[in-house]
Structures are given as C-alpha cells and as structure tokens.
Scaffold this active site. Structure first.
Site, PDB file in Angstrom:
ATOM      1  N   HIS A  62       0.837  -1.203   0.000  1.00 39.81           N
ATOM      2  CA  HIS A  62       0.000   0.000   0.000  1.00 39.81           C
ATOM      3  C   HIS A  62       0.870   1.250   0.000  1.00 39.81           C
ATOM      4  O   HIS A  62       2.034   1.226   0.373  1.00 39.81           O
ATOM      5  CB  HIS A  62      -0.978   0.010   1.191  1.00 39.81           C
ATOM      6  CG  HIS A  62      -0.403   0.544   2.461  1.00 39.81           C
ATOM      7  ND1 HIS A  62      -0.365   1.888   2.741  1.00 39.81           N
ATOM      8  CD2 HIS A  62       0.149  -0.075   3.519  1.00 39.81           C
ATOM      9  CE1 HIS A  62       0.192   2.064   3.940  1.00 39.81           C
ATOM     10  NE2 HIS A  62       0.514   0.894   4.417  1.00 39.81           N
ATOM     11  N   CYS A  63       0.262   2.336  -0.460  1.00 39.11           N
ATOM     12  CA  CYS A  63       0.874   3.654  -0.401  1.00 39.11           C
ATOM     13  C   CYS A  63      -0.215   4.598   0.129  1.00 39.11           C
ATOM     14  O   CYS A  63      -1.109   4.148   0.832  1.00 39.11           O
ATOM     15  CB  CYS A  63       1.394   4.075  -1.779  1.00 39.11           C
ATOM     16  SG  CYS A  63       0.116   4.201  -3.047  1.00 39.11           S
ATOM     17  N   LYS A  64      -0.156   5.867  -0.212  1.00 42.67           N
ATOM     18  CA  LYS A  64      -1.165   6.794   0.280  1.00 42.67           C
ATOM     19  C   LYS A  64      -2.496   6.637  -0.455  1.00 42.67           C
ATOM     20  O   LYS A  64      -3.521   6.456   0.164  1.00 42.67           O
ATOM     21  CB  LYS A  64      -0.665   8.234   0.169  1.00 42.67           C
ATOM     22  CG  LYS A  64      -1.680   9.256   0.640  1.00 42.67           C
ATOM     23  CD  LYS A  64      -1.077  10.606   0.828  1.00 42.67           C
ATOM     24  CE  LYS A  64      -2.063  11.672   1.215  1.00 42.67           C
ATOM     25  NZ  LYS A  64      -3.075  11.327   2.176  1.00 42.67           N
TER      26      LYS A  64
END
Length: 181
Positions: A62-64
């Site tokens: 995941h990222c933002k």
C-alpha cells in the site's frame, strides 16, 4: 505486470489470516501515519530492501492513494517473485481510513516532506505575487524563481527546497534515524 487490487475490507481479512502488509511510502510519511503492523519498505530503497517472505502467505502493498503501488506494480511483483501472491490495497491508506479501519497517527512527527515543500513553495509564490502587485514589480522575481525551481526539481529529481527542509530543526530527528517496521 499489474498486481491485483483488494478492497480495504478484503485486505483486512487477509491480514487477519497472516498476510504481510508492506508500506512503500517514505519513512517520513510512515512515521506520521501508518496502518498498525505494516512493514516499511520505501519505494526509493526497494532494490536494497530485504523482504523475507513465507511462501504460503500473501503480501499486500500500500501507499497513500494507490497510485504509487499501481505505477510500480512490476517492480513490486519482481521483489516478491513467484514465491507468493501479491496484492495492492485499492485506494491505499486513504481508502483504508475511509473504510473505518485502524491507523496509527503520531502528530508529533513533522508533516511529510512533500507537503512541507508544497506549503513553502506555495507561500513564497503567493507572497511574491502579492508584493509584486502591491509594493514593487521586482517582487515578481520570487514566484518566477519558485516556478523555475519546481520545474528543475521535476526534470532532475533534485529538489533544493526539500534538501534544505530536511535540515530544519523540526525535521532533524525524523531524518536522523528513519523508522522502519
């Protein structure tokens, strides 16, 4: 190669079954806000990272917002290899929060460096423009300088303002010893 996406609820279900959650954001972003239990593996250090995996356990990246993970899906997939299944949380930590799932927030940590640069550059451009209109046209050089700096940062990948802000007193601790999970 694209990795399949999971909704935050599907990702949570897999995590409860033992999947490994990997945060590919930078250390400053992770320190300020993260999904509890997520392992930090910044995209900028992906090639150096050691991702010890269990063949039977899926890996969820995941990222933002999901854009960085989607844009780097081939690199992430190569990092995992064929040893296990890999997924991306659709919408990243933003979607995770919207789904009402837990996040750890440390407001004592400084704002993410990218946001600091945006605030600094935007403030300088606005102030220079206002002073150019109200005081002297010479102040229009300030937003021109900021625009040139941002253009060069985009072309070269080197942001002078970010380098200066990293040395600011409020950022020293955050960059002295990056926190990795």
């Amino acid at each position: 190669m694209s990795l399949p996406t999971l909704s935050p609820a599907e990702a949570k279900r897999l995590l409860d079954q033992g999947a490994l959650l990997v945060d590919i954001r930078e250390a400053d972003e992770h320190a300020r806000e993260n999904i509890p239990g997520a392992r930090l593996m910044p995209l900028s250090k992906l090639d150096e990272a050691d991702l010890a995996l269990h063949e039977d356990k899926p890996v969820i990246f995941h990222c933002k917002s999901g854009a960085r993970t989607q844009g780097n899906a081939a690199r992430l997939s190569a990092k995992v290899g064929s040893a296990c299944k890999a997924f991306i949380i659709e919408g990243g930590i933003d979607a995770w929060k919207k789904a009402g799932l837990p996040v750890a927030v440390d407001r004592r940590q400084p704002l993410e460096l990218q946001r600091q640069v945006q605030i600094g550059a935007g403030s300088m451009a606005l102030l220079g423009t206002l002073l150019g209109l109200l005081v002297s046209s010479w102040f229009f050089a300030v937003p021109a300088f900021v625009g040139a700096g941002l253009t060069m940062a985009g072309i070269t990948g080197y942001c002078g303002m970010a380098r200066i802000l990293k040395k600011a007193p409020w950022n020293r601790a955050a960059y002295a010893q990056p926190r990795t999970a």
